[in-house]
Design a protein around this motif. Sequence first.
Motif, PDB file in Angstrom:
ATOM      1  N   ASP A   1       0.814  -1.226   0.000  1.00  9.45           N
ATOM      2  CA  ASP A   1       0.000   0.000   0.000  1.00  9.45           C
ATOM      3  C   ASP A   1       0.843   1.269   0.000  1.00  9.45           C
ATOM      4  O   ASP A   1       0.296   2.372  -0.113  1.00  9.45           O
ATOM      5  N   ARG A   2       2.173   1.111   0.113  1.00 10.23           N
ATOM      6  CA  ARG A   2       3.027   2.286   0.227  1.00 10.23           C
ATOM      7  C   ARG A   2       4.120   2.340  -0.836  1.00 10.23           C
ATOM      8  O   ARG A   2       4.640   3.418  -1.136  1.00 10.23           O
ATOM      9  N   PHE A   3       4.501   1.196  -1.365  1.00  6.01           N
ATOM     10  CA  PHE A   3       5.602   1.133  -2.323  1.00  6.01           C
ATOM     11  C   PHE A   3       5.062   0.785  -3.710  1.00  6.01           C
ATOM     12  O   PHE A   3       4.075   0.056  -3.839  1.00  6.01           O
ATOM     13  N   THR A   4       5.749   1.282  -4.730  1.00  6.98           N
ATOM     14  CA  THR A   4       5.400   0.947  -6.103  1.00  6.98           C
ATOM     15  C   THR A   4       6.670   0.572  -6.861  1.00  6.98           C
ATOM     16  O   THR A   4       7.623   1.355  -6.888  1.00  6.98           O
ATOM     17  N   ILE A   5       6.650  -0.605  -7.469  1.00  5.68           N
ATOM     18  CA  ILE A   5       7.772  -1.034  -8.305  1.00  5.68           C
ATOM     19  C   ILE A   5       7.414  -0.780  -9.763  1.00  5.68           C
ATOM     20  O   ILE A   5       6.264  -0.976 -10.173  1.00  5.68           O
ATOM     21  N   SER A   6       8.377  -0.326 -10.522  1.00  4.92           N
ATOM     22  CA  SER A   6       8.150  -0.080 -11.942  1.00  4.92           C
ATOM     23  C   SER A   6       9.441  -0.375 -12.697  1.00  4.92           C
ATOM     24  O   SER A   6      10.490  -0.610 -12.089  1.00  4.92           O
ATOM     25  N   LYS A   7       9.329  -0.339 -14.011  1.00  7.66           N
ATOM     26  CA  LYS A   7      10.476  -0.727 -14.831  1.00  7.66           C
ATOM     27  C   LYS A   7      10.441   0.029 -16.145  1.00  7.66           C
ATOM     28  O   LYS A   7       9.385   0.160 -16.756  1.00  7.66           O
ATOM     29  N   ASP A   8      11.570   0.537 -16.538  1.00  5.18           N
ATOM     30  CA  ASP A   8      11.726   1.129 -17.864  1.00  5.18           C
ATOM     31  C   ASP A   8      12.561   0.148 -18.675  1.00  5.18           C
ATOM     32  O   ASP A   8      13.784   0.091 -18.526  1.00  5.18           O
ATOM     33  N   VAL A   9      11.889  -0.640 -19.514  1.00  2.37           N
ATOM     34  CA  VAL A   9      12.582  -1.689 -20.248  1.00  2.37           C
ATOM     35  C   VAL A   9      13.650  -1.109 -21.166  1.00  2.37           C
ATOM     36  O   VAL A   9      14.739  -1.653 -21.290  1.00  2.37           O
ATOM     37  N   SER A  10      13.344   0.010 -21.808  1.00 10.74           N
ATOM     38  CA  SER A  10      14.307   0.598 -22.744  1.00 10.74           C
ATOM     39  C   SER A  10      15.572   1.057 -22.044  1.00 10.74           C
ATOM     40  O   SER A  10      16.658   1.042 -22.623  1.00 10.74           O
ATOM     41  N   LYS A  11      15.457   1.457 -20.781  1.00  7.94           N
ATOM     42  CA  LYS A  11      16.613   1.915 -20.017  1.00  7.94           C
ATOM     43  C   LYS A  11      17.207   0.808 -19.155  1.00  7.94           C
ATOM     44  O   LYS A  11      18.204   1.022 -18.478  1.00  7.94           O
ATOM     45  N   ARG A  12      16.570  -0.370 -19.186  1.00 10.18           N
ATOM     46  CA  ARG A  12      17.026  -1.509 -18.351  1.00 10.18           C
ATOM     47  C   ARG A  12      17.159  -1.062 -16.895  1.00 10.18           C
ATOM     48  O   ARG A  12      18.138  -1.391 -16.216  1.00 10.18           O
TER      49      ARG A  12
ATOM     50  N   TYR B   1      12.663   0.622 -10.704  1.00 12.77           N
ATOM     51  CA  TYR B   1      12.512   1.646  -9.683  1.00 12.77           C
ATOM     52  C   TYR B   1      11.665   1.110  -8.530  1.00 12.77           C
ATOM     53  O   TYR B   1      10.818   0.248  -8.711  1.00 12.77           O
ATOM     54  N   LEU B   2      11.898   1.666  -7.361  1.00 13.91           N
ATOM     55  CA  LEU B   2      11.049   1.397  -6.210  1.00 13.91           C
ATOM     56  C   LEU B   2      10.706   2.739  -5.589  1.00 13.91           C
ATOM     57  O   LEU B   2      11.554   3.372  -4.966  1.00 13.91           O
ATOM     58  N   GLN B   3       9.472   3.164  -5.793  1.00 19.62           N
ATOM     59  CA  GLN B   3       8.989   4.402  -5.201  1.00 19.62           C
ATOM     60  C   GLN B   3       8.401   4.061  -3.837  1.00 19.62           C
ATOM     61  O   GLN B   3       7.484   3.240  -3.760  1.00 19.62           O
ATOM     62  N   MET B   4       8.931   4.712  -2.819  1.00 20.65           N
ATOM     63  CA  MET B   4       8.504   4.413  -1.453  1.00 20.65           C
ATOM     64  C   MET B   4       7.869   5.658  -0.832  1.00 20.65           C
ATOM     65  O   MET B   4       8.483   6.719  -0.813  1.00 20.65           O
ATOM     66  N   HIS B   5       6.654   5.496  -0.345  1.00 18.21           N
ATOM     67  CA  HIS B   5       5.933   6.587   0.312  1.00 18.21           C
ATOM     68  C   HIS B   5       5.614   6.194   1.745  1.00 18.21           C
ATOM     69  O   HIS B   5       5.632   5.023   2.104  1.00 18.21           O
ATOM     70  N   THR B   6       5.274   7.203   2.540  1.00 20.57           N
ATOM     71  CA  THR B   6       4.861   6.996   3.938  1.00 20.57           C
ATOM     72  C   THR B   6       5.838   6.065   4.646  1.00 20.57           C
ATOM     73  O   THR B   6       5.449   5.065   5.261  1.00 20.57           O
ATOM     74  N   LEU B   7       7.105   6.389   4.535  1.00 26.85           N
ATOM     75  CA  LEU B   7       8.126   5.526   5.117  1.00 26.85           C
ATOM     76  C   LEU B   7       8.047   5.500   6.632  1.00 26.85           C
ATOM     77  O   LEU B   7       7.689   6.509   7.278  1.00 26.85           O
TER      78      LEU B   7
END
Length: 122
Positions: A66-77, A80-86
């Motif tokens: 509920d607080r973290f979001t993982i994402s990926k830019d395939v072209s850039k290999r 990312y891990l966006q972390m909120h409300t740490l």
Amino acid sequence: QMQLVESGGGVVQAGGSLRLSCAATQVAVNPHNMAWFRQTPGKEREFVAAINWNGLLTNYANSTKDRFTISKDVSKRTAYLQMHTLKPEDTAVYFCAAGGRIGVSPSDYAYWGQGTQVTVSS
């Protein structure tokens, strides 16, 4: 041989946000599934989040979904891990991993970065 380089760690106050990056170099022909784990002294490496090779499937630990979001830019290999409300309990060394299986166990991943420290102060 794939190499993973993490960046973006640091010190943040509770309730704050950070974004971690993981850049893959010397990548093989096929892109890999990628994941983030974290570890504190004396404890086993803990699964945080994973994303499949094309970025369309994700999986999260219950403590982070509920607080973290993982994402990926395939072209850039890059993943990312966006972390909120740490929270202070999020303090750990965060490791990026890549491998042929998208799983929650460290053994599912063949390649690892050196880790980046995240410290959340109360």
